[in-house]
Design an enzyme around this catalytic site. Structure first.
Site, short mmCIF file in Angstrom:
data_model
loop_
_atom_site.label_atom_id
_atom_site.label_comp_id
_atom_site.label_asym_id
_atom_site.label_seq_id
_atom_site.Cartn_x
_atom_site.Cartn_y
_atom_site.Cartn_z
N LYS A 147 0.77 -1.27 0.41
CA LYS A 147 0.22 -0.20 0.01
C LYS A 147 0.71 0.81 0.08
CE LYS A 147 -2.81 -0.16 3.43
NZ LYS A 147 -4.05 -0.54 4.41
N LYS A 170 3.04 2.43 1.95
CA LYS A 170 2.53 3.00 3.77
C LYS A 170 3.73 2.30 4.82
CE LYS A 170 -1.85 4.47 5.18
NZ LYS A 170 -3.34 4.88 5.67
N1 C2G Z 1 -10.69 6.95 8.81
C1 C2G Z 1 -11.41 8.20 9.04
N2 C2G Z 1 -11.10 9.47 9.28
C2 C2G Z 1 -9.94 9.75 9.31
C3 C2G Z 1 -9.42 8.99 9.17
C4 C2G Z 1 -9.51 7.66 8.38
O1 C2G Z 1 -12.38 7.62 8.74
N3 C2G Z 1 -9.65 11.13 9.26
C5 C2G Z 1 -10.41 5.86 8.24
C6 C2G Z 1 -10.35 5.41 6.60
O2 C2G Z 1 -11.64 6.30 6.02
C7 C2G Z 1 -10.01 4.11 7.10
C8 C2G Z 1 -9.78 3.86 8.73
O3 C2G Z 1 -10.13 4.60 9.34
O4 C2G Z 1 -11.96 3.30 6.89
C9 C2G Z 1 -8.63 3.30 8.42
O5 C2G Z 1 -7.66 3.97 7.39
P1 C2G Z 1 -6.06 3.56 7.64
O6 C2G Z 1 -5.52 2.97 8.91
O7 C2G Z 1 -5.52 4.60 6.54
O8 C2G Z 1 -6.72 2.74 6.51
P2 C2G Z 1 -6.52 2.71 4.42
O9 C2G Z 1 -5.05 2.98 4.36
O10 C2G Z 1 -7.09 3.28 4.22
O11 C2G Z 1 -6.67 1.22 4.25
O12 C2G Z 1 -8.50 -2.67 1.90
C10 C2G Z 1 -8.94 -1.33 2.53
C11 C2G Z 1 -7.37 -1.24 3.38
O13 C2G Z 1 -6.37 -1.32 4.10
C12 C2G Z 1 -7.96 0.80 3.92
#
Ligand code: C2G
Length: 131
Positions: A44, A46
């Site tokens: 990803k 990340k």
């Molecule tokens: N999130 C949120 N508000 C934020 C930050 C994050 O609602 N200010 C939500 C994201 O939309 C996501 C969840 O928190 O639903 C986890 O965020 P991340 O850890 O950034 O997830 P991500 O890297 O987008 O991974 O297969 C799907 C991926 O693994 C998603």
């Protein structure tokens, strides 16, 4: 028992994460979080501050979370939904539309992200204030 699942890296846990976990849990009785492994985070593009084990331990301490499983690939969601008999799939709306293929298997809900907070912002603000 109504089962909900959500996916993510959940690094440096903050209220944006807590808000989605709370709302996801409110959609059922049992919430599974599929947590991106350190290896999958590389896919990803990340780099989490905390290891998978640390991020898993933190999530398991959150009262909304009932089970944490590893997320190791983009392609495990259908298998997970079937294996865990999932009723509702939840993601933040930055993913809107991306997982609609799951509608064949369960309810798909994209929820508004929490504005003004992100792991990236935390890292940036911290490095600025600490020179
Ligand atoms: N999130 C949120 N508000 C934020 C930050 C994050 O609602 N200010 C939500 C994201 O939309 C996501 C969840 O928190 O639903 C986890 O965020 P991340 O850890 O950034 O997830 P991500 O890297 O987008 O991974 O297969 C799907 C991926 O693994 C998603």
């Amino acid at each position: 028992m109504k089962k909900v699942i959500t996916y993510g890296t959940f690094d440096l846990i903050h209220n944006g994460h807590i808000n989605i976990l709370r709302r996801a849990k409110e959609m059922g009785d049992y919430l599974i979080v599929a947590l991106s492994t350190d290896e999958f985070n590389k896919v990803k593009n990340k780099k989490a501050y905390y290891s998978f084990e640390d991020r898993k331990g933190i999530l398991e301490a959150i009262k909304f979370v009932d089970l944490v499983i590893p997320e190791t690939s983009w392609d495990q969601k259908i298998e997970d939904v079937k294996k865990y008999d999932i009723d509702v799939f939840v993601m933040g709306d930055d993913w809107k539309g991306k997982f609609d293929y799951l509608k064949e298997y369960c309810v798909v809900n994209y929820l508004p992200r929490t504005v003004g907070i992100s792991t990236t912002k935390i890292k940036k603000d911290f490095s600025k204030s600490n020179g």
